[in-house]
Scaffold this motif. Structure first.
Motif, PDB file in Angstrom:
ATOM      1  N   GLU A  27       0.826  -1.211   0.000  1.00 31.92           N
ATOM      2  CA  GLU A  27       0.000   0.000   0.000  1.00 31.92           C
ATOM      3  C   GLU A  27       0.860   1.262   0.000  1.00 31.92           C
ATOM      4  O   GLU A  27       0.582   2.215  -0.719  1.00 31.92           O
ATOM      5  N   VAL A  28       1.883   1.266   0.804  1.00 38.52           N
ATOM      6  CA  VAL A  28       2.768   2.426   0.883  1.00 38.52           C
ATOM      7  C   VAL A  28       3.507   2.616  -0.437  1.00 38.52           C
ATOM      8  O   VAL A  28       3.648   3.739  -0.926  1.00 38.52           O
ATOM      9  N   ILE A  29       3.954   1.540  -1.033  1.00 43.64           N
ATOM     10  CA  ILE A  29       4.652   1.623  -2.313  1.00 43.64           C
ATOM     11  C   ILE A  29       3.721   2.170  -3.390  1.00 43.64           C
ATOM     12  O   ILE A  29       4.106   3.046  -4.176  1.00 43.64           O
ATOM     13  N   GLU A  30       2.476   1.712  -3.409  1.00 41.92           N
ATOM     14  CA  GLU A  30       1.498   2.215  -4.378  1.00 41.92           C
ATOM     15  C   GLU A  30       1.263   3.715  -4.187  1.00 41.92           C
ATOM     16  O   GLU A  30       1.194   4.468  -5.151  1.00 41.92           O
ATOM     17  N   TYR A  84       3.268   5.892  -2.848  1.00 44.53           N
ATOM     18  CA  TYR A  84       4.493   6.579  -3.266  1.00 44.53           C
ATOM     19  C   TYR A  84       4.537   6.724  -4.791  1.00 44.53           C
ATOM     20  O   TYR A  84       4.859   7.788  -5.318  1.00 44.53           O
ATOM     21  N   GLU A  85       4.196   5.659  -5.495  1.00 47.47           N
ATOM     22  CA  GLU A  85       4.196   5.696  -6.952  1.00 47.47           C
ATOM     23  C   GLU A  85       3.171   6.697  -7.483  1.00 47.47           C
ATOM     24  O   GLU A  85       3.414   7.392  -8.471  1.00 47.47           O
ATOM     25  N   LYS A  86       2.020   6.792  -6.827  1.00 48.48           N
ATOM     26  CA  LYS A  86       1.014   7.781  -7.219  1.00 48.48           C
ATOM     27  C   LYS A  86       1.549   9.202  -7.045  1.00 48.48           C
ATOM     28  O   LYS A  86       1.337  10.066  -7.888  1.00 48.48           O
ATOM     29  N   LEU A  87       2.233   9.434  -5.946  1.00 46.95           N
ATOM     30  CA  LEU A  87       2.766  10.771  -5.671  1.00 46.95           C
ATOM     31  C   LEU A  87       3.849  11.171  -6.659  1.00 46.95           C
ATOM     32  O   LEU A  87       4.025  12.354  -6.956  1.00 46.95           O
ATOM     33  N   GLN A  88       4.572  10.210  -7.186  1.00 48.06           N
ATOM     34  CA  GLN A  88       5.628  10.507  -8.144  1.00 48.06           C
ATOM     35  C   GLN A  88       5.068  11.042  -9.462  1.00 48.06           C
ATOM     36  O   GLN A  88       5.775  11.706 -10.204  1.00 48.06           O
ATOM     37  N   LYS A  89       3.824  10.762  -9.747  1.00 49.76           N
ATOM     38  CA  LYS A  89       3.208  11.199 -10.996  1.00 49.76           C
ATOM     39  C   LYS A  89       2.913  12.692 -11.006  1.00 49.76           C
ATOM     40  O   LYS A  89       2.710  13.271 -12.058  1.00 49.76           O
ATOM     41  N   PHE A  90       2.896  13.304  -9.841  1.00 53.82           N
ATOM     42  CA  PHE A  90       2.605  14.741  -9.766  1.00 53.82           C
ATOM     43  C   PHE A  90       3.833  15.510 -10.022  1.00 53.82           C
ATOM     44  O   PHE A  90       4.636  15.996  -9.850  1.00 53.82           O
TER      45      PHE A  90
END
Length: 66
Positions: free
Chosen positions: A55-58, A60-66
């Motif tokens: 969940e944390v990795i997901e 983090y990956e979402k935040l990288q898209k911004f």
């Protein structure tokens, strides 16, 4: 930096049971050991390393898209 000045206890006192290392940070802190520095041992003794959950990795990956 706290480890270099032998003050890792300040972090553990301020943030009781809330200071942890990720495996990546653990790996980064291990590099100075190869050059003869001992301060990372103090970190590893006093701060535990925990793996990141899926969940944390997901997140983090979402935040990288911004």
């Amino acid at each position: 930096m706290f480890a270099k000045i032998d003050s890792i206890d300040i972090l553990t006192e301020l943030f009781t049971n809330k200071v942890v290392l990720t495996p990546k940070i653990h790996d980064e802190l291990s590099v100075p050991l190869e050059y003869g520095y001992a301060y990372p041992h103090n970190v590893f003794i006093k701060i535990r390393t925990i793996p990141l959950s899926d969940e944390v990795i997901e997140e983090y990956e979402k935040l990288q898209k911004f």
